[in-house]
Design a protein around this motif. Structure first.
Motif, PDB file in Angstrom:
ATOM      1  N   LYS A  51     -10.365 -29.922  26.781  1.00  0.00           N
ATOM      2  CA  LYS A  51      -9.886 -28.416  26.709  1.00  0.00           C
ATOM      3  C   LYS A  51     -10.096 -27.667  28.181  1.00  0.00           C
ATOM      4  CE  LYS A  51     -10.938 -27.224  21.862  1.00  0.00           C
ATOM      5  NZ  LYS A  51     -11.219 -26.488  20.592  1.00  0.00           N
ATOM      6  N   GLN A  52     -11.272 -27.647  29.319  1.00  0.00           N
ATOM      7  CA  GLN A  52     -11.148 -27.500  30.535  1.00  0.00           C
ATOM      8  C   GLN A  52     -10.165 -28.135  30.705  1.00  0.00           C
ATOM      9  OE1 GLN A  52     -13.323 -24.487  31.232  1.00  0.00           O
ATOM     10  NE2 GLN A  52     -12.422 -24.399  33.491  1.00  0.00           N
ATOM     11  N   VAL A  57      -6.457 -27.912  34.694  1.00  0.00           N
ATOM     12  CA  VAL A  57      -4.502 -29.121  35.487  1.00  0.00           C
ATOM     13  C   VAL A  57      -3.343 -28.404  35.258  1.00  0.00           C
ATOM     14  CG1 VAL A  57      -2.750 -30.338  34.765  1.00  0.00           C
ATOM     15  CG2 VAL A  57      -5.641 -31.635  34.529  1.00  0.00           C
ATOM     16  N   ALA A  58      -3.828 -26.999  34.868  1.00  0.00           N
ATOM     17  CA  ALA A  58      -2.683 -25.640  34.223  1.00  0.00           C
ATOM     18  C   ALA A  58      -2.426 -25.115  35.624  1.00  0.00           C
ATOM     19  CB  ALA A  58      -2.511 -24.991  33.088  1.00  0.00           C
ATOM     20  N   LEU A  59      -3.900 -24.573  35.512  1.00  0.00           N
ATOM     21  CA  LEU A  59      -4.293 -23.488  36.976  1.00  0.00           C
ATOM     22  C   LEU A  59      -3.357 -24.170  38.169  1.00  0.00           C
ATOM     23  CD1 LEU A  59      -8.034 -22.417  35.906  1.00  0.00           C
ATOM     24  CD2 LEU A  59      -4.907 -20.819  35.968  1.00  0.00           C
ATOM     25  N   ALA A  63      -0.746 -22.738  41.012  1.00  0.00           N
ATOM     26  CA  ALA A  63      -0.853 -22.876  42.151  1.00  0.00           C
ATOM     27  C   ALA A  63      -0.266 -23.553  42.422  1.00  0.00           C
ATOM     28  CB  ALA A  63      -1.785 -23.006  42.383  1.00  0.00           C
ATOM     29  N   VAL A  64       0.447 -24.847  42.945  1.00  0.00           N
ATOM     30  CA  VAL A  64       1.470 -25.568  43.509  1.00  0.00           C
ATOM     31  C   VAL A  64       2.677 -25.306  42.926  1.00  0.00           C
ATOM     32  CG1 VAL A  64       2.241 -28.299  43.480  1.00  0.00           C
ATOM     33  CG2 VAL A  64       0.291 -27.484  42.733  1.00  0.00           C
ATOM     34  N   ALA A  65       3.379 -24.894  42.163  1.00  0.00           N
ATOM     35  CA  ALA A  65       4.474 -23.914  41.749  1.00  0.00           C
ATOM     36  C   ALA A  65       5.042 -22.397  42.597  1.00  0.00           C
ATOM     37  CB  ALA A  65       4.695 -23.662  40.271  1.00  0.00           C
TER      38      ALA A  65
END
Length: 69
Positions: A51-52, A57-59, A63-65
């Motif tokens: 989960k972490q 990965v989502a963060l 950030a890349v977007a």
């Protein structure tokens, strides 16, 4: 974070080992209980880490977007 997880895992393992080795059951029963408890805790830890990882990965993707705009 790595040291924190190592500390938690070490504490769990030591606590379970001491608890089961000092319990009044037979050695065979204690080993089965210990294996079952360790398996359960390992699964819980794996799920928590998964989960972490997904959150991280989502963060990173956000950030890349943001940087790409």
């Amino acid at each position: 974070m790595k040291n924190y997880l190592k500390g938690i895992l070490s504490g769990i393992v030591v606590g379970l080992a001491v608890g089961y080795l000092t319990a009044p059951d037979s050695g065979k029963k204690n080993r089965k209980k210990m294996a079952k408890a360790l398996d359960k805790k390992t699964n819980e830890l794996t799920k928590g880490l998964s989960k972490q990882w997904d959150k991280t990965v989502a963060l990173a993707e956000d950030a890349v977007a943001t940087v790409r705009g």
